[in-house]
Enzyme design. Structure first.
Site, PDB file in Angstrom:
ATOM      1  N   TYR A 245     128.770  34.952  40.495  1.00 27.62           N
ATOM      2  CA  TYR A 245     128.455  35.106  41.666  1.00 27.62           C
ATOM      3  C   TYR A 245     127.169  36.039  41.991  1.00 27.62           C
ATOM      4  CZ  TYR A 245     128.601  36.446  46.759  1.00 27.62           C
ATOM      5  OH  TYR A 245     128.527  36.573  48.067  1.00 27.62           O
ATOM      6  N   ASP A 246     127.098  36.831  41.037  1.00 27.88           N
ATOM      7  CA  ASP A 246     126.068  37.863  41.208  1.00 27.88           C
ATOM      8  C   ASP A 246     124.694  37.261  40.642  1.00 27.88           C
ATOM      9  OD1 ASP A 246     127.640  39.835  42.189  1.00 27.88           O
ATOM     10  OD2 ASP A 246     127.965  40.927  40.212  1.00 27.88           O
TER      11      ASP A 246
ATOM     12  N   LYS B 144     151.127  32.827  73.452  1.00 32.86           N
ATOM     13  CA  LYS B 144     150.253  31.986  74.278  1.00 32.86           C
ATOM     14  C   LYS B 144     150.676  30.617  74.466  1.00 32.86           C
ATOM     15  CE  LYS B 144     146.320  34.480  71.998  1.00 32.86           C
ATOM     16  NZ  LYS B 144     145.495  34.337  71.284  1.00 32.86           N
TER      17      LYS B 144
ATOM     18  N   ASP C 215     146.076  45.422  65.368  1.00 28.93           N
ATOM     19  CA  ASP C 215     145.604  46.646  65.991  1.00 28.93           C
ATOM     20  C   ASP C 215     144.288  46.765  65.688  1.00 28.93           C
ATOM     21  OD1 ASP C 215     145.721  48.795  67.645  1.00 28.93           O
ATOM     22  OD2 ASP C 215     146.891  50.151  66.248  1.00 28.93           O
TER      23      ASP C 215
ATOM     24  N   GLU D 129     151.183  34.572  67.430  1.00 29.15           N
ATOM     25  CA  GLU D 129     150.597  35.297  66.137  1.00 29.15           C
ATOM     26  C   GLU D 129     150.988  36.777  66.625  1.00 29.15           C
ATOM     27  OE1 GLU D 129     146.038  35.459  66.666  1.00 29.15           O
ATOM     28  OE2 GLU D 129     146.767  33.932  68.306  1.00 29.15           O
TER      29      GLU D 129
ATOM     30  N   ARG E  23     134.084  43.925  73.511  1.00 24.96           N
ATOM     31  CA  ARG E  23     134.891  43.520  74.627  1.00 24.96           C
ATOM     32  C   ARG E  23     134.313  44.547  75.806  1.00 24.96           C
ATOM     33  NH1 ARG E  23     139.037  45.045  77.699  1.00 24.96           N
ATOM     34  NH2 ARG E  23     139.931  43.565  78.781  1.00 24.96           N
TER      35      ARG E  23
ATOM     36  N   CYS F  67     154.572  86.189  75.994  1.00 31.18           N
ATOM     37  CA  CYS F  67     153.904  87.296  75.765  1.00 31.18           C
ATOM     38  C   CYS F  67     153.596  88.064  76.583  1.00 31.18           C
ATOM     39  CB  CYS F  67     152.749  86.894  74.595  1.00 31.18           C
ATOM     40  SG  CYS F  67     151.625  88.127  74.614  1.00 31.18           S
TER      41      CYS F  67
ATOM     42  N   CYS G 138     149.201  88.829  69.261  1.00 35.41           N
ATOM     43  CA  CYS G 138     148.663  90.173  69.480  1.00 35.41           C
ATOM     44  C   CYS G 138     149.862  91.342  69.177  1.00 35.41           C
ATOM     45  CB  CYS G 138     148.328  90.312  70.721  1.00 35.41           C
ATOM     46  SG  CYS G 138     149.489  90.142  72.061  1.00 35.41           S
TER      47      CYS G 138
ATOM     48  N   ASP H  23     132.996  37.427  39.215  1.00 33.68           N
ATOM     49  CA  ASP H  23     131.853  38.228  39.819  1.00 33.68           C
ATOM     50  C   ASP H  23     130.469  38.204  39.333  1.00 33.68           C
ATOM     51  OD1 ASP H  23     133.828  39.052  41.362  1.00 33.68           O
ATOM     52  OD2 ASP H  23     133.747  41.129  40.593  1.00 33.68           O
TER      53      ASP H  23
ATOM     54  N   LYS I 135     155.193  44.272  72.822  1.00 34.30           N
ATOM     55  CA  LYS I 135     154.723  45.551  72.022  1.00 34.30           C
ATOM     56  C   LYS I 135     156.137  46.028  71.340  1.00 34.30           C
ATOM     57  CE  LYS I 135     150.554  46.523  73.090  1.00 34.30           C
ATOM     58  NZ  LYS I 135     150.351  47.824  73.924  1.00 34.30           N
TER      59      LYS I 135
ATOM     60  N   CYS J 151     145.781  89.433  74.971  1.00 32.70           N
ATOM     61  CA  CYS J 151     146.156  88.717  73.920  1.00 32.70           C
ATOM     62  C   CYS J 151     145.189  87.448  73.834  1.00 32.70           C
ATOM     63  CB  CYS J 151     147.685  88.069  74.106  1.00 32.70           C
ATOM     64  SG  CYS J 151     148.070  86.784  72.929  1.00 32.70           S
TER      65      CYS J 151
ATOM     66  N   CYS K 239     154.766  89.045  69.892  1.00 32.65           N
ATOM     67  CA  CYS K 239     153.908  87.772  70.053  1.00 32.65           C
ATOM     68  C   CYS K 239     153.210  87.962  68.636  1.00 32.65           C
ATOM     69  CB  CYS K 239     152.709  88.290  70.935  1.00 32.65           C
ATOM     70  SG  CYS K 239     151.489  86.912  70.912  1.00 32.65           S
TER      71      CYS K 239
ATOM     72  N   TYR L  28     140.969  34.269  67.393  1.00 33.75           N
ATOM     73  CA  TYR L  28     142.126  33.928  68.285  1.00 33.75           C
ATOM     74  C   TYR L  28     141.672  33.309  69.482  1.00 33.75           C
ATOM     75  CZ  TYR L  28     141.036  38.294  70.984  1.00 33.75           C
ATOM     76  OH  TYR L  28     140.369  39.272  71.748  1.00 33.75           O
TER      77      TYR L  28
ATOM     78  N   GLU M 119     139.567  39.339  66.539  1.00 29.98           N
ATOM     79  CA  GLU M 119     139.875  40.827  66.402  1.00 29.98           C
ATOM     80  C   GLU M 119     139.267  41.341  65.116  1.00 29.98           C
ATOM     81  OE1 GLU M 119     141.488  41.928  68.780  1.00 29.98           O
ATOM     82  OE2 GLU M 119     142.404  43.814  68.306  1.00 29.98           O
TER      83      GLU M 119
ATOM     84  N   SER N 293     142.259  40.883  79.527  1.00 26.07           N
ATOM     85  CA  SER N 293     143.157  41.939  78.634  1.00 26.07           C
ATOM     86  C   SER N 293     144.507  41.170  78.795  1.00 26.07           C
ATOM     87  CB  SER N 293     143.162  43.149  79.233  1.00 26.07           C
ATOM     88  OG  SER N 293     143.508  42.992  80.740  1.00 26.07           O
ATOM     89  N   LEU N 294     145.621  41.595  78.145  1.00 27.25           N
ATOM     90  CA  LEU N 294     146.820  41.125  78.080  1.00 27.25           C
ATOM     91  C   LEU N 294     148.037  42.125  78.791  1.00 27.25           C
ATOM     92  CD1 LEU N 294     146.618  40.191  74.538  1.00 27.25           C
ATOM     93  CD2 LEU N 294     147.025  38.408  76.115  1.00 27.25           C
TER      94      LEU N 294
ATOM     95  N   LYS O 208     150.058  40.861  66.642  1.00 26.03           N
ATOM     96  CA  LYS O 208     148.969  41.537  67.496  1.00 26.03           C
ATOM     97  C   LYS O 208     148.269  42.224  66.576  1.00 26.03           C
ATOM     98  CE  LYS O 208     147.952  43.447  71.736  1.00 26.03           C
ATOM     99  NZ  LYS O 208     147.290  44.927  71.273  1.00 26.03           N
TER     100      LYS O 208
HETATM  101  O1  D41 Z   1     145.721  40.283  67.707  1.00 28.86           O
HETATM  102  C1  D41 Z   1     145.089  40.535  68.832  1.00 28.86           C
HETATM  103  N1  D41 Z   1     144.984  41.873  69.162  1.00 28.86           N
HETATM  104  C2  D41 Z   1     144.791  39.690  69.909  1.00 28.86           C
HETATM  105  C3  D41 Z   1     144.445  39.969  71.309  1.00 28.86           C
HETATM  106  C4  D41 Z   1     145.327  38.187  69.801  1.00 28.86           C
HETATM  107  N2  D41 Z   1     146.122  37.833  68.640  1.00 28.86           N
HETATM  108  N3  D41 Z   1     145.011  37.431  70.899  1.00 28.86           N
HETATM  109  C5  D41 Z   1     144.658  37.816  71.799  1.00 28.86           C
HETATM  110  N4  D41 Z   1     144.269  36.841  72.695  1.00 28.86           N
HETATM  111  C6  D41 Z   1     143.883  37.149  74.062  1.00 28.86           C
HETATM  112  C7  D41 Z   1     143.563  36.009  75.046  1.00 28.86           C
HETATM  113  C8  D41 Z   1     144.926  35.558  75.694  1.00 28.86           C
HETATM  114  C9  D41 Z   1     143.126  36.629  76.639  1.00 28.86           C
HETATM  115  C10 D41 Z   1     142.713  35.327  74.502  1.00 28.86           C
HETATM  116  C11 D41 Z   1     144.288  38.959  71.969  1.00 28.86           C
HETATM  117  C12 D41 Z   1     143.248  39.456  73.386  1.00 28.86           C
HETATM  118  N5  D41 Z   1     143.442  38.356  74.402  1.00 28.86           N
HETATM  119  C13 D41 Z   1     142.804  40.777  73.693  1.00 28.86           C
HETATM  120  N6  D41 Z   1     142.577  41.689  72.925  1.00 28.86           N
HETATM  121  C14 D41 Z   1     142.160  42.703  73.583  1.00 28.86           C
HETATM  122  C15 D41 Z   1     142.212  42.420  74.775  1.00 28.86           C
HETATM  123  C16 D41 Z   1     142.648  41.015  74.991  1.00 28.86           C
END
Ligand code: D41
Length: 689
Positions: A41-42, A297, A124, A120, A143, A433, A418, A38, A321, A439, A415, A232, A180, A87-88, A122
């Site tokens: 780097y600093d 994908k 959040d 990969e 987005r 009640c 009241c 560190d 999911k 009340c 109740c 991604y 993301e 979107s997916l 997903k």
């Molecule tokens: O990790 C994710 N949340 C994630 C989101 C991911 N690993 N890959 C993603 N790939 C796509 C496409 C296939 C459309 C290129 C995504 C999303 N879309 C995505 N995230 C939010 C809406 C769509």
């Protein structure tokens, strides 16, 4: 001084410092390896800052000293995505994953087991787009709705795993990277720890923290937050060659200095993706970031292009999911909450437990029948489930772990708010009640209902404020709201002149409403928004509804004898008639509509909305459908007339296709609405004459 006058050794030293700092950053934030102390780097950073201060002409936006810029005033400008951010679609089971692979294979005319997927976890987090021109970061955007997002360039620049300048050779003239933004568990713990010490904002979970951090107008706040980025997708590329596969493009991105998910894997066929999802489910708890599933994908870019997309989601990718998360905890106590019409709801007070990213302390037990069904007692170990943003549920009791000293859950006789008698009506699950609007709990609930979005939609009149207004006896009935003055409101806790006058303005705006909203707002038992809409069109005026006889009410389609009786009884209570009158005296009004017995354009039809709508909110869509006489249902069946599918539509879309129910996209939906509404207005205009 121009950069020409700067001694060459200085220019060289600056270039060398930047290279060493960028490398150190990359090693630390992208490769997760730290090889420079560190202190060193600093020292490099301070030396670079000193030279840049001395020779300002040397400063460039890509310099590592320039990550944190000045605050933005006002709001984020909006940006149009030149390539839509799709979107997916979701899959919730192995069968849905297999079906996805089969659909793709059929379209491509290839063998499902031969398809190659890049998989990969997903994350959040939040999807963002980054644009690089000639290797330099020029724009970062959220987005948004997929076509328009917000310009958050200043904020993404503070994220160390996002390069300000692309590294490697053959740097493209244009590159759009999507990925993301998220906060990892260790970073999250650290920031909350610090916030607790400094009395700052403590976040419920990493996702909220990431969203809140990205939407700061002051980038120095974002800079203090441990945001990370995983790329991604490459969405645009000019001045360089595309590779043949998605995975090869991800490798190119790593050469440019981006991070991609280390769990990324290439697999074959349905069995390959199912195994991957299974593996991620097992790995989930040991990852340093929250994931809610996996993204799968098709790897070949040629196959992606051939498959294209439907209703804003690619046919070549799907999100798996994970099932809802469950945890065991102790039921410490049960409290009874009093609702709008006095209904007592048992609420479980739980030993705090983390479920799917939030701390759960309460869960509804619905009613005493549910308590009996679960056979749950105070002191029991219970299984709590939460899926995404859904309210936590108690799934079951772990009977094997029942301690000796558990207690029965009993409905109180009076109740808890009241003290009035509790009555349990015959044939009804609920206990109530008997205090009515005497009340305070019921008063609060009815005011909340009255002010809610689908009722009079009074902006700024939230739960906390209603509590205070009722406790101080400033408001007893909804009509009292309209008599509140700025001065008295401004004196309340957490209120000021500004918020008080905003509220008075919001109340004033709420005075002009629709008959349907008014009927819904006054809170007749079992009259929801849909029934209120039907009543408004059938009766046309409040007077007609108030004086309607039982038979008349029962003759309205969808209104059964019980609801008819509730409506009839409601308007025979003097207190209710007085409230309605008082509201009208306070200036609450609506345009009278022509009563109609004629069938509405969509009468008898049941519609389902699924996925994301982008031109309107789901509530608006629902309201407009209901006004045309349609019912709006939550699931698809043989009886469904039509499904409106936006991006992200998952199992409902699949079900509709299976049952051969008509599916339309949002654009078509809007055209049809315009047509039907035209029909409806022409009719009423005709009857005006
Ligand atoms: O990790 C994710 N949340 C994630 C989101 C991911 N690993 N890959 C993603 N790939 C796509 C496409 C296939 C459309 C290129 C995504 C999303 N879309 C995505 N995230 C939010 C809406 C769509």
């Amino acid at each position: 001084m121009s950069s020409h006058d700067i001694p060459a050794d200085i220019t060289n030293e600056v270039a060398d410092l930047r290279r060493r700092i960028d490398e150190a950053n990359h090693r630390y934030y992208v490769e997760n390896e730290s090889d420079i102390p560190d202190n060193d780097y600093d020292r490099l950073m301070r030396r670079l800052q000193a030279l840049e201060e001395q020779f300002p002409a040397l400063v460039t936006p890509e310099s590592p000293t320039q990550r944190v810029g000045a605050p933005l005033s006002g709001e984020f400008p909006s940006v149009t995505h030149s390539v839509r951010m799709l979107s997916l679609d979701n899959a919730f089971s192995d069968d849905e994953l297999s079906a996805f692979v089969k659909r793709a294979a059929t379209r491509l005319g290839s063998d499902p087991e031969s398809l190659t997927f890049c998989c990969e976890p997903k994350l959040d987090g939040l999807a963002v787009s980054l644009i690089y021109r000639d290797g330099k970061l020029v724009q970062g955007a959220t987005r948004g709705d997929g076509s328009t997002g917000e310009d958050i360039t200043r904020n993404v620049r503070t994220i160390r795993s996002i390069p300000l300048k692309l590294s490697g050779h053959d740097v493209p003239s244009l590159l759009e990277v999507r990925g993301e933004v998220f906060i990892g568990h260790s970073g999250f713990e650290g920031m909350n720890e610090r916030a607790r010490k400094e009395n700052g904002k403590v976040f419920a979970n990493p996702r909220n923290a990431a969203a809140g951090s990205l939407r700061q107008l002051d980038p120095s706040i974002t800079n203090d937050r441990p945001l990370e980025f995983f790329a991604y997708q490459v969405a645009q590329l000019e001045g360089a060659e595309w590779a043949d596969t998605h995975s090869a493009m991800m490798a190119r991105l790593r050469e440019f200095g981006f991070r991609s998910n280390p769990e990324l894997a290439i697999v074959q066929g349905a069995s390959g993706i199912i195994d991957f999802c299974q593996r991620m489910g097992e790995r989930r708890a040991s990852l340093d970031y929250d994931i809610d599933g996996a993204v799968l994908k098709i790897d070949s870019l040629a196959q992606q292009a051939e498959l294209g997309f439907v209703s804003r989601a690619p046919r070549w990718a799907i999100a798996f999911k994970f099932p809802a998360e469950e945890r065991i905890t102790t039921l410490n106590d049960v409290e009874f909450q009093v609702g709008r019409i006095g209904t007592l709801t048992p609420v479980a007070k739980l030993e705090p437990v983390q479920v799917a990213g939030v701390t759960v302390t309460n869960a509804t037990l619905h009613n005493m029948d549910e308590v009996a069904r679960l056979d749950v007692r105070i002191g029991d170990q219970v299984i709590v489930r939460r899926a995404g943003d859904v309210i936590p549920q108690i799934v079951k009791v772990v009977i094997e772990q029942r301690p000796d000293n558990t207690r029965d859950i009993v409905m109180p006789e009076r109740c808890p708010v009241c003290g009035s008698q509790i009555e349990r009506l015959e044939g009804e699950v609920a206990a109530r009640c008997s205090g009515g609007l005497f009340c305070p709990a019921q008063r609060k609930e009815s005011l909340q209902h009255f002010a809610s979005r689908k009722a009079l939609d009074i902006d700024g009149l939230g739960e906390k404020l209603i509590d205070v207004l009722v406790e101080r006896e400033m408001v007893k009935t909804p009509a009292d709201l309209f008599r509140l003055g700025v001065a008295e409101l401004a004196e309340l806790p957490r209120m000021a002149e500004k918020s008080a006058s905003n509220l008075v303005a919001a109340l004033d705006k709420a005075r002009s409403t629709t008959l349907a909203r008014f009927i819904y707002a006054i809170g007749i038992r079992e009259v929801g928004e849909a029934t209120a809409a039907v009543l408004a069109t059938r009766f046309g005026s409040l007077d007609a509804l108030m004086s309607a006889e039982l038979e008349q009410l029962m003759s309205v389609p969808d209104i059964g004898p019980i609801v008819a009786r509730h409506i009839h009884t409601f308007f025979r209570q003097q207190a209710n008639v007085d409230t309605v009158k008082a509201l009208q005296d306070e200036g609450v009004h609506w345009e009278e509509v022509e009563a109609t017995d004629r069938p509405q354009p969509l009468e008898g039809q049941t519609w389902v909305l699924t996925g994301t709508l982008e031109q309107m909110t789901r509530d608006d869509a629902k309201e407009r459908l209901q006004q045309l006489g349609a019912k709006v249902a939550g699931s698809v069946s043989k009886k469904t007339s039509c499904v409106v599918a936006g991006p992200g539509a998952g199992s409902k879309l699949a079900k509709a296709e299976q049952l051969e129910v008509e599916v339309i996209d949002e654009a078509t939906f809007l055209e049809r609405l315009a047509g039907y509404e035209g029909e409806a207005t022409t009719d009423s205009e005709a009857s005006d004459e």
